[in-house]
Motif scaffolding. Sequence first.
Motif, mmCIF file in Angstrom:
data_model
loop_
_atom_site.group_PDB
_atom_site.id
_atom_site.type_symbol
_atom_site.label_atom_id
_atom_site.label_comp_id
_atom_site.label_asym_id
_atom_site.label_seq_id
_atom_site.Cartn_x
_atom_site.Cartn_y
_atom_site.Cartn_z
ATOM 1 N N LEU A 292 0.982 -1.044 -0.155
ATOM 2 C CA LEU A 292 0.106 -0.176 0.101
ATOM 3 C C LEU A 292 0.672 1.552 -0.016
ATOM 4 C CD1 LEU A 292 -2.588 -1.112 2.662
ATOM 5 C CD2 LEU A 292 -2.598 -0.893 -0.080
ATOM 6 N N PHE A 293 1.828 1.212 0.269
ATOM 7 C CA PHE A 293 3.116 2.080 -0.231
ATOM 8 C C PHE A 293 3.189 2.410 -1.288
ATOM 9 C CE2 PHE A 293 4.629 0.446 4.321
ATOM 10 C CZ PHE A 293 3.669 1.305 4.745
ATOM 11 N N ASP A 294 3.779 3.927 -1.784
ATOM 12 C CA ASP A 294 4.133 4.273 -3.049
ATOM 13 C C ASP A 294 6.185 3.827 -2.571
ATOM 14 O OD1 ASP A 294 5.500 6.583 -1.764
ATOM 15 O OD2 ASP A 294 4.249 8.111 -1.978
ATOM 16 N N ALA A 295 6.836 4.512 -4.156
ATOM 17 C CA ALA A 295 7.916 3.287 -3.860
ATOM 18 C C ALA A 295 8.624 4.675 -2.710
ATOM 19 C CB ALA A 295 8.519 3.679 -5.486
ATOM 20 N N ALA A 296 8.864 5.570 -2.512
ATOM 21 C CA ALA A 296 9.355 6.200 -1.350
ATOM 22 C C ALA A 296 8.682 5.846 0.271
ATOM 23 C CB ALA A 296 8.740 7.853 -2.176
ATOM 24 N N GLN A 297 8.197 5.263 0.264
ATOM 25 C CA GLN A 297 7.201 5.621 0.860
ATOM 26 C C GLN A 297 7.808 3.535 1.880
ATOM 27 O OE1 GLN A 297 3.052 6.209 0.755
ATOM 28 N NE2 GLN A 297 3.026 7.517 0.658
ATOM 29 N N ARG A 298 7.547 2.991 0.565
ATOM 30 C CA ARG A 298 8.065 1.291 0.993
ATOM 31 C C ARG A 298 9.640 1.750 1.395
ATOM 32 N NH1 ARG A 298 6.267 -3.403 -0.839
ATOM 33 N NH2 ARG A 298 7.960 -5.327 0.347
ATOM 34 N N GLY B 218 -0.085 -3.677 24.628
ATOM 35 C CA GLY B 218 1.724 -4.188 24.878
ATOM 36 C C GLY B 218 2.006 -5.474 23.924
ATOM 37 N N HIS B 219 1.486 -5.499 22.816
ATOM 38 C CA HIS B 219 1.614 -6.775 21.813
ATOM 39 C C HIS B 219 2.706 -6.295 21.254
ATOM 40 C CE1 HIS B 219 -0.724 -9.082 24.822
ATOM 41 N NE2 HIS B 219 -1.826 -8.479 24.842
ATOM 42 N N ILE B 220 2.886 -5.309 20.232
ATOM 43 C CA ILE B 220 3.677 -4.494 19.221
ATOM 44 C C ILE B 220 3.231 -3.380 20.099
ATOM 45 C CG2 ILE B 220 3.071 -4.163 17.407
ATOM 46 C CD1 ILE B 220 0.457 -6.123 16.583
ATOM 47 N N ASP B 221 4.666 -3.352 19.252
ATOM 48 C CA ASP B 221 5.299 -1.799 19.374
ATOM 49 C C ASP B 221 5.708 -0.478 18.463
ATOM 50 O OD1 ASP B 221 6.768 -3.263 21.517
ATOM 51 O OD2 ASP B 221 7.987 -3.911 20.475
ATOM 52 N N LEU B 222 4.948 -1.312 17.440
ATOM 53 C CA LEU B 222 5.045 0.131 16.538
ATOM 54 C C LEU B 222 4.356 0.004 15.437
ATOM 55 C CD1 LEU B 222 6.930 2.690 16.033
ATOM 56 C CD2 LEU B 222 8.933 1.157 14.535
ATOM 57 N N VAL B 223 3.315 0.203 14.550
ATOM 58 C CA VAL B 223 2.950 0.301 13.669
ATOM 59 C C VAL B 223 2.993 1.838 12.458
ATOM 60 C CG1 VAL B 223 0.859 0.377 12.356
ATOM 61 C CG2 VAL B 223 0.897 -0.721 14.721
ATOM 62 N N ILE B 224 3.620 1.492 10.894
ATOM 63 C CA ILE B 224 3.981 2.237 9.954
ATOM 64 C C ILE B 224 3.095 2.012 9.339
ATOM 65 C CG2 ILE B 224 5.456 3.319 8.856
ATOM 66 C CD1 ILE B 224 7.461 2.820 11.406
ATOM 67 N N GLU B 225 2.403 3.584 8.741
ATOM 68 C CA GLU B 225 1.317 3.878 7.983
ATOM 69 C C GLU B 225 1.519 4.301 7.153
ATOM 70 O OE1 GLU B 225 -1.532 -0.392 7.782
ATOM 71 O OE2 GLU B 225 -2.581 1.381 9.814
ATOM 72 N N ALA B 226 0.305 4.833 6.029
ATOM 73 C CA ALA B 226 0.481 5.564 5.115
ATOM 74 C C ALA B 226 -0.768 6.003 4.191
ATOM 75 C CB ALA B 226 1.551 5.904 3.871
ATOM 76 N N GLY B 227 -1.615 6.527 3.797
ATOM 77 C CA GLY B 227 -2.862 6.961 2.932
ATOM 78 C C GLY B 227 -3.860 6.771 3.417
ATOM 79 N N LEU B 228 -3.885 6.836 5.061
ATOM 80 C CA LEU B 228 -4.719 7.126 6.066
ATOM 81 C C LEU B 228 -5.911 8.101 5.876
ATOM 82 C CD1 LEU B 228 -3.479 5.479 9.563
ATOM 83 C CD2 LEU B 228 -4.306 4.284 7.318
ATOM 84 N N LYS B 229 -6.823 7.518 5.815
ATOM 85 C CA LYS B 229 -7.678 9.039 6.018
ATOM 86 C C LYS B 229 -8.434 9.336 7.291
ATOM 87 C CE LYS B 229 -8.507 9.332 2.133
ATOM 88 N NZ LYS B 229 -8.086 9.849 1.255
ATOM 89 N N PRO B 230 -9.220 10.721 7.937
ATOM 90 C CA PRO B 230 -8.847 10.789 9.495
ATOM 91 C C PRO B 230 -9.307 9.587 9.880
ATOM 92 C CG PRO B 230 -9.402 13.138 7.902
ATOM 93 C CD PRO B 230 -8.922 11.662 6.988
ATOM 94 N N TYR B 231 -10.474 9.190 9.173
ATOM 95 C CA TYR B 231 -11.932 8.110 9.974
ATOM 96 C C TYR B 231 -11.085 7.333 10.480
ATOM 97 C CZ TYR B 231 -12.244 7.162 4.872
ATOM 98 O OH TYR B 231 -12.161 6.768 3.898
ATOM 99 N N ASP B 232 -9.991 6.997 9.548
ATOM 100 C CA ASP B 232 -8.542 5.299 9.887
ATOM 101 C C ASP B 232 -8.102 5.018 11.395
ATOM 102 O OD1 ASP B 232 -9.908 4.278 7.426
ATOM 103 O OD2 ASP B 232 -7.448 5.540 6.049
ATOM 104 N N ILE B 233 -7.799 6.778 11.699
ATOM 105 C CA ILE B 233 -6.952 6.839 13.086
ATOM 106 C C ILE B 233 -7.254 7.596 14.344
ATOM 107 C CG2 ILE B 233 -6.080 8.821 11.685
ATOM 108 C CD1 ILE B 233 -4.272 6.424 13.735
ATOM 109 N N VAL B 234 -9.065 8.732 13.613
ATOM 110 C CA VAL B 234 -9.080 8.993 15.073
ATOM 111 C C VAL B 234 -9.072 8.671 16.025
ATOM 112 C CG1 VAL B 234 -10.644 11.032 15.516
ATOM 113 C CG2 VAL B 234 -9.832 11.018 13.482
ATOM 114 N N ALA B 235 -9.940 8.231 16.472
ATOM 115 C CA ALA B 235 -10.721 7.288 16.995
ATOM 116 C C ALA B 235 -9.116 6.006 18.154
ATOM 117 C CB ALA B 235 -11.211 5.249 16.990
ATOM 118 N N LEU B 236 -8.047 5.944 17.051
ATOM 119 C CA LEU B 236 -7.473 4.774 17.266
ATOM 120 C C LEU B 236 -6.601 5.877 18.742
ATOM 121 C CD1 LEU B 236 -6.720 2.324 14.647
ATOM 122 C CD2 LEU B 236 -7.459 2.506 16.466
ATOM 123 N N ILE B 237 -6.511 7.049 18.364
ATOM 124 C CA ILE B 237 -5.461 7.808 18.492
ATOM 125 C C ILE B 237 -5.289 8.287 20.690
ATOM 126 C CG2 ILE B 237 -4.503 10.800 19.187
ATOM 127 C CD1 ILE B 237 -4.756 10.307 16.082
#
Length: 259
Positions: free
Chosen positions: A164-170, A198-217
């Motif tokens: 789902l990343f573009d070339a530079a993001q990948r 406390g089971h995963i340490d890091l998530v990295i993503e791109a191309g998200l919309k506000p509704y993909d992330i607002v609830a998780l913050i």
Amino acid sequence: MSLIDFSHFVNELATLSGQAILPFFRTALSAESKGTGAFDPVTEADRAAEAVMRQLIKRNFPTHGIIGEEFGDEAADADFVWALDPIDGTRAFISGLPTWGTLIGLMRGGRPAYGMMHQPFTGERFFGDGGGASYRGPGGERRLRTRRCASLAEATISTTSPALFDAAQRAAYDRVEARTRLARYGTDCYAYCMVAAGHIDLVIEAGLKPYDIVALIPIIEGAGGIVTAWDGGPAQGGGTVVAAGDRRIHQAALELLAG
């Protein structure tokens, strides 16, 4: 209303949306593609769940705004704005995998104030207000806390799919993943909740919309973690996102993402 009062309402939204979704899960439900390029699925379950949540919000809070994946934005400049993703992880949903969830977020003054991830099939709810976060599921209810992780070499990283990343993001993502101990793909919103738990340490993503992330913050921050854009700025607008349970690996990831 206080956030405590809103939490009761969010639970009602979660219950009703779950009732709309579950009859479709692991059935012969067909999926359409939203776009003309890569397959971007949407189902009747997505639409039914968002419709029932919008109806309840409008009936109870007619002055509130709504940002939703399926039916667009309404009064997005209001003081209180709901961010709704009825099925985050539709690809998993149509594949019969339980790594999807309903995201219900509330912003006040443009900042995430409360969030819930509801997985109705497993009966799990992850929720937080930035000051604290909790889990409720088959094993009961408990507080959520991220785990300490001093270096990327000790970290478990996740992203929905490197494709789902573009070339530079990948290339930037690969620089971080190469330093970590373990990588897991295909977990959508579940990965963020596993950071809070406390089971995963890091998530990295791109191309998200506000509704993909607002609830998780508010969930991750309430559990002691941090969520920003790749440049270290606010993440609620979507785009590139880094979520971490420990600020030390968050900073290390930002440096590698910047090249």
